[in-house]
Design a protein around this motif. Sequence first.
Motif, short mmCIF file in Angstrom:
data_model
loop_
_atom_site.label_atom_id
_atom_site.label_comp_id
_atom_site.label_asym_id
_atom_site.label_seq_id
_atom_site.Cartn_x
_atom_site.Cartn_y
_atom_site.Cartn_z
N THR A 35 0.83 -1.10 0.01
CA THR A 35 0.01 0.00 -0.04
C THR A 35 0.78 1.44 0.05
O THR A 35 0.48 2.17 -0.64
N TYR A 69 -5.36 3.89 2.23
CA TYR A 69 -4.93 2.72 1.26
C TYR A 69 -4.80 1.39 1.89
O TYR A 69 -4.19 1.16 2.69
N TRP A 71 -5.49 -3.04 1.87
CA TRP A 71 -5.37 -4.10 1.06
C TRP A 71 -6.50 -5.02 1.63
O TRP A 71 -6.92 -5.01 2.93
N LEU A 81 -6.12 -4.16 -3.88
CA LEU A 81 -5.46 -3.15 -3.12
C LEU A 81 -6.69 -1.97 -3.32
O LEU A 81 -7.21 -1.72 -4.59
N PHE A 238 -2.70 2.96 5.82
CA PHE A 238 -1.99 1.93 4.98
C PHE A 238 -2.50 0.66 5.15
O PHE A 238 -1.73 -0.52 4.56
N GLY A 239 -3.70 0.47 5.44
CA GLY A 239 -4.25 -0.99 5.63
C GLY A 239 -4.13 -1.78 6.82
O GLY A 239 -5.00 -2.68 7.22
#
Length: 245
Positions: A35, A69, A71, A81, A238-239
């Motif tokens: 990510t 961002y 996943w 993603l 970022f996930g």
Amino acid sequence: FFFSSRRRHTRLQGDWSSDVCSSDLIPATAGIAWTDRLHRALLRSAPTSPLFAGLAGGQPLGEDQRAWYCWHQSDAAITALEVVSPMPFSSEEVEALQRLRRLYGRGGLEVPVRLMRLDHSSPVSHQQLQTVTPMLLYTTPRQGKLQRSPAGQAIQSLLWGLGEEGKIDPGAYRVDGDQVCIEHPSHGRIAAEVLDVVDGPGITGRGDRKAASGLGFHVRLHSDQALPAIGIGWGRHFGAGRLEA
């Protein structure tokens, strides 16, 4: 690429392929790194986008003004993603993903990349939330300090995600069985419990930055009121620590 409507979401989907990775599957423990890689590539393609950068005039944007961002994973492998936005994507941002596909569209590894817009609604709003990817820690736990425990950090991160500034008074935390909880003046009782610990190599990587611990924690949150949140913990944009009701 195509647009389609589903519930309250608008989705743009394309194929993500890597010309530098030859394996058939991306391990889920590499989610933070992938990510982050997606974020950096989009920034190079659309450097003036506040949504992608999370900044405006050099100042950080709020949770409701910047992209996440994320996943998605199945059987310990990344299946997609996703770039999640609280506002419509500009034509520059859509074109950035299209240019990204041309840049990384070679090779045999294909993972879908989706742009997902949230229409004035958070993806989860519930009295019980649970992580579907491990939560990473901001700071190293210290014995006798509930605010630095994984459960305490989950509560603090949840409130930051709701727009609160500063830190919770350490004296507000208490233990109730397997839970760490607080009584919040606006949201009522909020409690967190650790369900299990994930010790996976590479789980904390995101560019040059590292989480405070090499461990990830699956956490369940309970609240008196339905609370919206996308993620908790270090790297949540970022996930990491992604929540679902």
